[in-house]
Design a protein around this motif. Structure first.
Motif, PDB file in Angstrom:
ATOM      1  N   VAL A   1      -4.520   2.848   1.217  1.00 18.57           N
ATOM      2  CA  VAL A   1      -5.148   2.281   2.408  1.00 18.57           C
ATOM      3  C   VAL A   1      -5.357   0.787   2.168  1.00 18.57           C
ATOM      4  CG1 VAL A   1      -7.099   2.410   4.001  1.00 18.57           C
ATOM      5  CG2 VAL A   1      -6.341   4.478   2.773  1.00 18.57           C
ATOM      6  N   LYS A   2      -4.790  -0.045   3.028  1.00 19.45           N
ATOM      7  CA  LYS A   2      -4.910  -1.493   2.881  1.00 19.45           C
ATOM      8  C   LYS A   2      -5.551  -2.083   4.131  1.00 19.45           C
ATOM      9  CE  LYS A   2      -1.865  -3.968   0.765  1.00 19.45           C
ATOM     10  NZ  LYS A   2      -2.589  -4.185  -0.514  1.00 19.45           N
ATOM     11  N   GLU A   3      -6.400  -3.083   3.939  1.00 16.29           N
ATOM     12  CA  GLU A   3      -7.020  -3.756   5.072  1.00 16.29           C
ATOM     13  C   GLU A   3      -6.005  -4.646   5.768  1.00 16.29           C
ATOM     14  OE1 GLU A   3     -10.329  -5.904   3.509  1.00 16.29           O
ATOM     15  OE2 GLU A   3     -11.616  -4.134   3.398  1.00 16.29           O
ATOM     16  N   LYS A   4      -6.054  -4.639   7.094  1.00  9.60           N
ATOM     17  CA  LYS A   4      -5.150  -5.510   7.852  1.00  9.60           C
ATOM     18  C   LYS A   4      -5.626  -6.950   7.739  1.00  9.60           C
ATOM     19  CE  LYS A   4      -3.543  -2.207  11.317  1.00  9.60           C
ATOM     20  NZ  LYS A   4      -3.509  -1.852  12.764  1.00  9.60           N
ATOM     21  N   GLU A   5      -4.682  -7.861   7.726  1.00 10.05           N
ATOM     22  CA  GLU A   5      -5.047  -9.280   7.654  1.00 10.05           C
ATOM     23  C   GLU A   5      -5.727  -9.680   8.951  1.00 10.05           C
ATOM     24  OE1 GLU A   5      -1.839 -11.807   6.647  1.00 10.05           O
ATOM     25  OE2 GLU A   5      -1.290 -10.677   4.834  1.00 10.05           O
ATOM     26  N   ARG A   6      -6.825 -10.382   8.809  1.00  7.27           N
ATOM     27  CA  ARG A   6      -7.568 -10.821   9.988  1.00  7.27           C
ATOM     28  C   ARG A   6      -7.071 -12.172  10.456  1.00  7.27           C
ATOM     29  NH1 ARG A   6     -13.684  -9.390   7.844  1.00  7.27           N
ATOM     30  NH2 ARG A   6     -13.340  -7.130   7.547  1.00  7.27           N
ATOM     31  N   ASP A   7      -7.059 -12.347  11.781  1.00  7.19           N
ATOM     32  CA  ASP A   7      -6.650 -13.636  12.332  1.00  7.19           C
ATOM     33  C   ASP A   7      -7.761 -14.658  12.093  1.00  7.19           C
ATOM     34  OD1 ASP A   7      -4.345 -12.520  13.349  1.00  7.19           O
ATOM     35  OD2 ASP A   7      -5.298 -11.938  15.261  1.00  7.19           O
ATOM     36  N   GLU A   8      -7.342 -15.848  11.702  1.00  2.00           N
ATOM     37  CA  GLU A   8      -8.340 -16.903  11.452  1.00  2.00           C
ATOM     38  C   GLU A   8      -8.944 -17.371  12.771  1.00  2.00           C
ATOM     39  OE1 GLU A   8      -9.367 -17.825   8.555  1.00  2.00           O
ATOM     40  OE2 GLU A   8      -7.945 -16.619   7.382  1.00  2.00           O
TER      41      GLU A   8
ATOM     42  N   SER B   1      -3.151  -8.369  -4.056  1.00  2.00           N
ATOM     43  CA  SER B   1      -2.628  -9.738  -3.975  1.00  2.00           C
ATOM     44  C   SER B   1      -3.791 -10.717  -4.025  1.00  2.00           C
ATOM     45  CB  SER B   1      -1.842  -9.933  -2.669  1.00  2.00           C
ATOM     46  OG  SER B   1      -0.765  -9.036  -2.577  1.00  2.00           O
ATOM     47  N   GLY B   2      -3.606 -11.828  -4.735  1.00  2.00           N
ATOM     48  CA  GLY B   2      -4.659 -12.826  -4.816  1.00  2.00           C
ATOM     49  C   GLY B   2      -5.929 -12.249  -5.406  1.00  2.00           C
ATOM     50  N   LYS B   3      -7.016 -12.311  -4.656  1.00  2.00           N
ATOM     51  CA  LYS B   3      -8.302 -11.798  -5.118  1.00  2.00           C
ATOM     52  C   LYS B   3      -8.632 -10.416  -4.539  1.00  2.00           C
ATOM     53  CE  LYS B   3     -10.317 -16.401  -5.846  1.00  2.00           C
ATOM     54  NZ  LYS B   3     -11.445 -17.309  -5.512  1.00  2.00           N
ATOM     55  N   GLU B   4      -7.627  -9.777  -3.953  1.00  2.00           N
ATOM     56  CA  GLU B   4      -7.833  -8.465  -3.340  1.00  2.00           C
ATOM     57  C   GLU B   4      -8.256  -7.437  -4.393  1.00  2.00           C
ATOM     58  OE1 GLU B   4      -5.362  -5.652  -0.195  1.00  2.00           O
ATOM     59  OE2 GLU B   4      -4.271  -6.947  -1.588  1.00  2.00           O
ATOM     60  N   LYS B   5      -9.281  -6.670  -4.081  1.00  2.00           N
ATOM     61  CA  LYS B   5      -9.770  -5.648  -4.996  1.00  2.00           C
ATOM     62  C   LYS B   5      -8.958  -4.362  -4.845  1.00  2.00           C
ATOM     63  CE  LYS B   5     -14.498  -7.427  -4.695  1.00  2.00           C
ATOM     64  NZ  LYS B   5     -15.874  -7.124  -4.238  1.00  2.00           N
ATOM     65  N   ILE B   6      -8.916  -3.573  -5.922  1.00  2.28           N
ATOM     66  CA  ILE B   6      -8.232  -2.291  -5.908  1.00  2.28           C
ATOM     67  C   ILE B   6      -9.219  -1.215  -6.344  1.00  2.28           C
ATOM     68  CG2 ILE B   6      -6.330  -0.929  -6.861  1.00  2.28           C
ATOM     69  CD1 ILE B   6      -4.877  -3.550  -7.455  1.00  2.28           C
ATOM     70  N   HIS B   7      -9.357  -0.160  -5.543  1.00  5.50           N
ATOM     71  CA  HIS B   7     -10.262   0.933  -5.849  1.00  5.50           C
ATOM     72  C   HIS B   7      -9.463   2.232  -5.945  1.00  5.50           C
ATOM     73  CE1 HIS B   7     -13.672  -1.706  -4.851  1.00  5.50           C
ATOM     74  NE2 HIS B   7     -12.928  -2.112  -3.832  1.00  5.50           N
TER      75      HIS B   7
ATOM     76  N   GLY C   1     -10.821  -4.117   0.311  1.00  6.06           N
ATOM     77  CA  GLY C   1      -9.576  -4.237  -0.457  1.00  6.06           C
ATOM     78  C   GLY C   1      -8.723  -2.993  -0.319  1.00  6.06           C
ATOM     79  N   THR C   2      -7.906  -2.745  -1.329  1.00  9.86           N
ATOM     80  CA  THR C   2      -6.989  -1.606  -1.318  1.00  9.86           C
ATOM     81  C   THR C   2      -7.674  -0.363  -1.882  1.00  9.86           C
ATOM     82  OG1 THR C   2      -5.043  -3.025  -1.586  1.00  9.86           O
ATOM     83  CG2 THR C   2      -4.793  -0.729  -2.216  1.00  9.86           C
ATOM     84  N   LYS C   3      -7.528   0.755  -1.182  1.00 12.82           N
ATOM     85  CA  LYS C   3      -8.049   2.033  -1.669  1.00 12.82           C
ATOM     86  C   LYS C   3      -6.881   2.948  -2.017  1.00 12.82           C
ATOM     87  CE  LYS C   3     -10.449   1.108   1.581  1.00 12.82           C
ATOM     88  NZ  LYS C   3     -10.869  -0.114   2.322  1.00 12.82           N
ATOM     89  N   ILE C   4      -6.905   3.511  -3.206  1.00  8.71           N
ATOM     90  CA  ILE C   4      -5.888   4.467  -3.635  1.00  8.71           C
ATOM     91  C   ILE C   4      -6.561   5.835  -3.669  1.00  8.71           C
ATOM     92  CG2 ILE C   4      -4.347   5.167  -5.503  1.00  8.71           C
ATOM     93  CD1 ILE C   4      -4.367   2.169  -6.367  1.00  8.71           C
ATOM     94  N   LEU C   5      -6.093   6.748  -2.838  1.00 11.47           N
ATOM     95  CA  LEU C   5      -6.679   8.079  -2.749  1.00 11.47           C
ATOM     96  C   LEU C   5      -5.761   9.053  -3.474  1.00 11.47           C
ATOM     97  CD1 LEU C   5      -7.636   8.057   1.059  1.00 11.47           C
ATOM     98  CD2 LEU C   5      -8.777   6.933  -0.852  1.00 11.47           C
TER      99      LEU C   5
END
Length: 233
Positions: free
Chosen positions: A226-233, A145-151, A167-171
């Motif tokens: 595997v996706k990174e959790k959104e961080r609180d601002e 999503s947006g500028k999220e990277k995909i590996h 970003g997102t990791k696909i294993l």
């Protein structure tokens, strides 16, 4: 006139995910190629057969590629298989070579494709739905999503690579490494969300929204996201 070989992606498991182009190509070709010992053990063939039942009447060229890192054995297997495929092409037969998912993503077919072209014959690719796209759809989550990277990481990666990329990791193709990967991902729960699907689109499909529930014997056709959790601002 020599025939043409088509490397056809049949998708991850659901026969309804075959493209119209793939269906038309399979129907039009005189010969079917498979990356297995026989049609009974070929997952790609069994998926396509449900969508194109008349395919059972077509002759099959089986190219058995051993699961080994022995380069000599691999080259010998490709040599034998390509020789049989080239014979059919020389007879003017078009070949639909079936491949799980998409033929351009970690597929043994691409070695065949390269060899056939080098031998002077025409080879074309027919895209298929990649397993990780079908898995994300099954889970109802975005891969990026947006500028999220995909590996995309194949089964030969080191466990440390999971933390190396943002970003997102696909294993993919984790196979016998699932136990170690699961242990590492549980330790990362505070920073990541992990999902997995085994045998996506097949009758024995299993969906895991909690990495702790992932069966360590889930098998070769298991895709982990595997996706990174959104961080609180």
């Amino acid at each position: 006139m020599a025939g043409i070989i088509y490397g056809i992606g049949v998708g991850p498991g659901d026969p309804e995910l075959l493209t119209v182009k793939a269906l038309n190509c399979i129907r039009a070709c005189e010969v079917i190629g498979i990356p297995a010992k026989n049609v009974q053990t070929c997952t790609a063939y069994q998926i396509a057969l449900k969508a194109v039942p008349e395919m059972k009447d077509k002759p099959v060229v089986a190219v058995t590629v051993p699961m080994t890192k022995d380069e000599i054995r691999l080259q010998e297997a490709y040599d034998r298989g390509c020789a049989e495929l080239i014979y059919e092409l020389e007879q003017g037969n078009n070949i639909a070579f079936l491949n799980l998912g998409d033929p351009t993503i970690y597929a043994s077919y691409m070695e065949i494709h390269k060899r056939i072209e080098t031998a002077g014959f025409q080879a074309e690719l027919v895209s298929g739905v990649p397993s990780f796209c079908a898995v994300a759809a099954e889970l109802g989550i975005p891969l990026g999503s947006g500028k999220e990277k995909i590996h995309i990481l194949p089964g030969c990666y080191d466990e440390d690579e999971i933390e190396k990329y943002d970003g997102t990791k696909i294993l993919m193709k984790s196979g016998g490494e699932i136990g170690g990967i699961k242990e590492r991902l549980v330790k990362l729960e505070k920073k990541t969300e992990t999902f997995a699907v085994s045998n996506c689109g097949m009758e024995n499909q299993q969906v895991y929204s909690d990495i702790r529930e992932l069966d360590e014997q889930a098998g070769y056709f298991t895709t982990i996201i595997v996706k990174e959790k959104e961080r609180d601002e």
